[in-house]
Motif scaffolding. Structure first.
Motif, PDB file in Angstrom:
ATOM      1  N   LEU A  36       5.664  -2.138  15.205  1.00  0.00           N
ATOM      2  CA  LEU A  36       5.185  -2.768  13.898  1.00  0.00           C
ATOM      3  C   LEU A  36       6.349  -3.230  12.689  1.00  0.00           C
ATOM      4  O   LEU A  36       7.700  -2.079  12.962  1.00  0.00           O
ATOM      5  N   LYS A  37       6.010  -4.259  12.198  1.00  0.00           N
ATOM      6  CA  LYS A  37       7.444  -4.907  11.491  1.00  0.00           C
ATOM      7  C   LYS A  37       6.993  -5.314  10.238  1.00  0.00           C
ATOM      8  O   LYS A  37       5.695  -6.042   9.831  1.00  0.00           O
ATOM      9  N   LEU A  38       7.623  -4.667   8.937  1.00  0.00           N
ATOM     10  CA  LEU A  38       7.145  -4.279   7.886  1.00  0.00           C
ATOM     11  C   LEU A  38       7.914  -5.747   7.007  1.00  0.00           C
ATOM     12  O   LEU A  38       8.321  -6.277   6.920  1.00  0.00           O
ATOM     13  N   LEU A  39       6.117  -6.603   6.641  1.00  0.00           N
ATOM     14  CA  LEU A  39       5.947  -7.604   5.748  1.00  0.00           C
ATOM     15  C   LEU A  39       6.581  -7.274   3.820  1.00  0.00           C
ATOM     16  O   LEU A  39       6.928  -8.126   3.605  1.00  0.00           O
ATOM     17  N   GLN A  40       5.283  -6.697   3.908  1.00  0.00           N
ATOM     18  CA  GLN A  40       5.387  -6.178   2.403  1.00  0.00           C
ATOM     19  C   GLN A  40       4.479  -4.548   2.353  1.00  0.00           C
ATOM     20  O   GLN A  40       3.746  -4.595   2.798  1.00  0.00           O
ATOM     21  N   ARG A  41       4.990  -3.927   1.167  1.00  0.00           N
ATOM     22  CA  ARG A  41       4.808  -2.563   0.417  1.00  0.00           C
ATOM     23  C   ARG A  41       4.010  -2.833  -0.316  1.00  0.00           C
ATOM     24  O   ARG A  41       4.219  -3.552  -1.986  1.00  0.00           O
ATOM     25  N   ASN A  42       2.587  -2.306  -0.847  1.00  0.00           N
ATOM     26  CA  ASN A  42       1.628  -1.967  -2.011  1.00  0.00           C
ATOM     27  C   ASN A  42       2.036  -3.677  -2.968  1.00  0.00           C
ATOM     28  O   ASN A  42       2.258  -4.317  -3.828  1.00  0.00           O
ATOM     29  N   TYR A  43       1.114  -5.094  -1.449  1.00  0.00           N
ATOM     30  CA  TYR A  43       0.782  -5.383  -2.493  1.00  0.00           C
ATOM     31  C   TYR A  43      -0.681  -5.669  -3.153  1.00  0.00           C
ATOM     32  O   TYR A  43      -1.454  -4.819  -3.122  1.00  0.00           O
ATOM     33  N   ARG A  44      -0.002  -6.357  -4.278  1.00  0.00           N
ATOM     34  CA  ARG A  44      -1.712  -6.030  -5.462  1.00  0.00           C
ATOM     35  C   ARG A  44      -1.739  -7.444  -5.372  1.00  0.00           C
ATOM     36  O   ARG A  44      -0.799  -8.814  -5.790  1.00  0.00           O
ATOM     37  N   THR A  45      -3.462  -7.923  -6.529  1.00  0.00           N
ATOM     38  CA  THR A  45      -3.616  -9.147  -6.192  1.00  0.00           C
ATOM     39  C   THR A  45      -3.785  -9.213  -8.239  1.00  0.00           C
ATOM     40  O   THR A  45      -3.285  -8.068  -8.680  1.00  0.00           O
ATOM     41  N   PRO A  46      -3.258 -10.060  -8.632  1.00  0.00           N
ATOM     42  CA  PRO A  46      -2.896 -10.519  -9.647  1.00  0.00           C
ATOM     43  C   PRO A  46      -4.310 -10.104 -10.587  1.00  0.00           C
ATOM     44  O   PRO A  46      -5.282 -10.568 -10.134  1.00  0.00           O
ATOM     45  N   GLY A  47      -4.271  -9.712 -12.509  1.00  0.00           N
ATOM     46  CA  GLY A  47      -5.090  -9.599 -12.414  1.00  0.00           C
ATOM     47  C   GLY A  47      -5.717  -8.179 -12.806  1.00  0.00           C
ATOM     48  O   GLY A  47      -5.439  -7.627 -11.570  1.00  0.00           O
ATOM     49  N   ARG A  48      -6.671  -7.956 -12.938  1.00  0.00           N
ATOM     50  CA  ARG A  48      -7.185  -6.573 -13.510  1.00  0.00           C
ATOM     51  C   ARG A  48      -8.474  -7.073 -12.508  1.00  0.00           C
ATOM     52  O   ARG A  48      -9.071  -6.904 -12.091  1.00  0.00           O
ATOM     53  N   GLY A  49      -9.045  -5.706 -11.792  1.00  0.00           N
ATOM     54  CA  GLY A  49     -10.300  -5.179 -10.886  1.00  0.00           C
ATOM     55  C   GLY A  49      -9.933  -5.766  -9.604  1.00  0.00           C
ATOM     56  O   GLY A  49     -10.686  -6.824  -8.641  1.00  0.00           O
ATOM     57  N   GLY A  50      -8.369  -6.788  -9.178  1.00  0.00           N
ATOM     58  CA  GLY A  50      -8.113  -7.029  -8.181  1.00  0.00           C
ATOM     59  C   GLY A  50      -8.378  -5.846  -6.805  1.00  0.00           C
ATOM     60  O   GLY A  50      -8.424  -4.612  -7.151  1.00  0.00           O
ATOM     61  N   GLY A  51      -6.795  -6.170  -6.125  1.00  0.00           N
ATOM     62  CA  GLY A  51      -7.325  -5.256  -5.382  1.00  0.00           C
ATOM     63  C   GLY A  51      -5.695  -5.144  -4.808  1.00  0.00           C
ATOM     64  O   GLY A  51      -4.734  -5.262  -5.230  1.00  0.00           O
ATOM     65  N   GLU A  52      -5.712  -4.224  -3.760  1.00  0.00           N
ATOM     66  CA  GLU A  52      -4.202  -3.794  -3.710  1.00  0.00           C
ATOM     67  C   GLU A  52      -4.352  -3.066  -1.648  1.00  0.00           C
ATOM     68  O   GLU A  52      -5.383  -2.445  -0.817  1.00  0.00           O
TER      69      GLU A  52
END
Length: 130
Positions: A36-52
């Motif tokens: 597998l190839k890494l595209l992104q690590r610890n991706y977070r949605t903007p704002g509160r209550g989002g996901g990661e």
């Protein structure tokens, strides 16, 4: 002046965050070894209550893989895989949908979980659906 070996300290991860980061590092190394190839690590949605999303990777067949890494010291209370609750799954799916908005074409996708319990690690492909 060098310290004798008996006085050397090994710095093991001590905080929950450090332990989680170490588990993510182990999982990433294992997944890369599987191609597998890494595209992104610890991706977070903007704002509160989002996901990661801990790891976003591309599998050999082109599938975009959203990976949750869960670390537990032992299997009490169901272990690492049981800690990926329905609420946690919804947050991961929300973050994945947000990530996909940036792409021109919708690739095939799946949601995997890497469960780390002590020295043991298990990779659950397609652990849940969106």
């Amino acid at each position: 002046m060098n310290k004798p070996e008996s006085q050397l300290q090994v710095h093991l991860p001590s905080t929950t965050k450090q332990k989680g980061d170490a588990a993510e590092d182990r999982a990433l190394h294992h997944l890369k070894a599987q191609g597998l190839k890494l595209l992104q690590r610890n991706y977070r949605t903007p704002g509160r209550g989002g996901g990661e999303i801990d790891l976003i990777m591309r599998d050999n067949d082109g599938t975009l893989v959203f990976i949750e890494v869960r670390n537990r010291a032992n299997t009490k209370h169901g272990g690492a895989i049981a800690s990926v609750t329905l609420v946690k799954q919804r947050r991961i799916v929300f973050a994945a949908q947000h990530y996909l908005l940036k792409l021109r074409h919708m690739p095939p996708c799946r949601f995997d979980v890497v469960a780390v319990e002590g020295d043991a690690m298990q990779w659950f492909k397609a652990a849940f659906d969106a």
